[in-house]
Design a protein around this motif. Structure first.
Motif, PDB file in Angstrom:
ATOM      1  N   GLU A 284       4.038 -10.985   2.962  1.00 11.26           N
ATOM      2  CA  GLU A 284       3.085 -11.355   3.183  1.00 11.26           C
ATOM      3  C   GLU A 284       1.900  -9.540   2.214  1.00 11.26           C
ATOM      4  OE1 GLU A 284       2.655 -10.997   7.468  1.00 11.26           O
ATOM      5  OE2 GLU A 284       3.292 -12.525   7.524  1.00 11.26           O
ATOM      6  N   THR A 285       0.748 -10.244   1.795  1.00 11.58           N
ATOM      7  CA  THR A 285      -0.111  -9.233   1.076  1.00 11.58           C
ATOM      8  C   THR A 285      -0.350  -7.943   2.325  1.00 11.58           C
ATOM      9  OG1 THR A 285      -1.372 -11.492   0.142  1.00 11.58           O
ATOM     10  CG2 THR A 285      -2.565  -9.089  -0.340  1.00 11.58           C
ATOM     11  N   PRO A 286      -0.317  -6.845   1.858  1.00  9.56           N
ATOM     12  CA  PRO A 286      -0.790  -5.894   2.304  1.00  9.56           C
ATOM     13  C   PRO A 286      -1.946  -5.940   3.355  1.00  9.56           C
ATOM     14  CG  PRO A 286      -0.044  -5.308   0.485  1.00  9.56           C
ATOM     15  CD  PRO A 286       0.583  -6.445   0.474  1.00  9.56           C
ATOM     16  N   PRO A 287      -2.769  -4.855   4.631  1.00  9.41           N
ATOM     17  CA  PRO A 287      -3.726  -5.158   4.849  1.00  9.41           C
ATOM     18  C   PRO A 287      -4.183  -4.306   3.354  1.00  9.41           C
ATOM     19  CG  PRO A 287      -2.338  -3.613   5.927  1.00  9.41           C
ATOM     20  CD  PRO A 287      -1.319  -4.544   5.326  1.00  9.41           C
ATOM     21  N   ASP A 288      -5.671  -3.967   3.141  1.00  5.91           N
ATOM     22  CA  ASP A 288      -6.468  -3.217   2.385  1.00  5.91           C
ATOM     23  C   ASP A 288      -6.872  -1.876   2.447  1.00  5.91           C
ATOM     24  OD1 ASP A 288      -7.212  -5.757   0.997  1.00  5.91           O
ATOM     25  OD2 ASP A 288      -9.140  -5.711   2.456  1.00  5.91           O
ATOM     26  N   ARG A 289      -6.362  -1.636   3.488  1.00  5.95           N
ATOM     27  CA  ARG A 289      -6.292   0.221   4.631  1.00  5.95           C
ATOM     28  C   ARG A 289      -5.631  -0.198   5.352  1.00  5.95           C
ATOM     29  NH1 ARG A 289     -12.097   1.918   5.793  1.00  5.95           N
ATOM     30  NH2 ARG A 289     -12.137   1.235   7.479  1.00  5.95           N
ATOM     31  N   PRO A 290      -4.886   1.277   5.463  1.00  6.13           N
ATOM     32  CA  PRO A 290      -4.188   1.155   7.184  1.00  6.13           C
ATOM     33  C   PRO A 290      -4.449   1.482   8.076  1.00  6.13           C
ATOM     34  CG  PRO A 290      -3.945   2.878   5.356  1.00  6.13           C
ATOM     35  CD  PRO A 290      -4.397   2.323   4.577  1.00  6.13           C
TER      36      PRO A 290
END
Length: 66
Positions: free
Chosen positions: A40-46
């Motif tokens: 899955e694509t990681p989120p834009d920022r934590p």
């Protein structure tokens, strides 16, 4: 008028390619290849830790004030 363009032979072009680019790397054998797994694509920022304003401070930005 200009001089006619000089044409090179295939062997001369091969030599010029070799001089410019060097040797090709060895081929990768099929048994040396590895498989890939779709993730899955990681989120834009934590997610912010301690709130949005603290996240901005840690990131070096501002918390929305002008």
């Amino acid at each position: 008028m200009s001089e006619p363009a000089e044409s090179f032979t295939d062997e001369e072009y091969a030599f010029l390619r070799h001089v410019r680019f060097g040797e090709l790397p060895a081929r990768v054998r099929p048994e040396d290849l590895t498989g890939s797994v779709e993730t899955e694509t990681p989120p834009d920022r934590p997610d912010p830790v301690g709130g949005e304003s603290e996240w901005h401070l840690r990131a070096g930005g501002h918390a929305g004030w002008t």
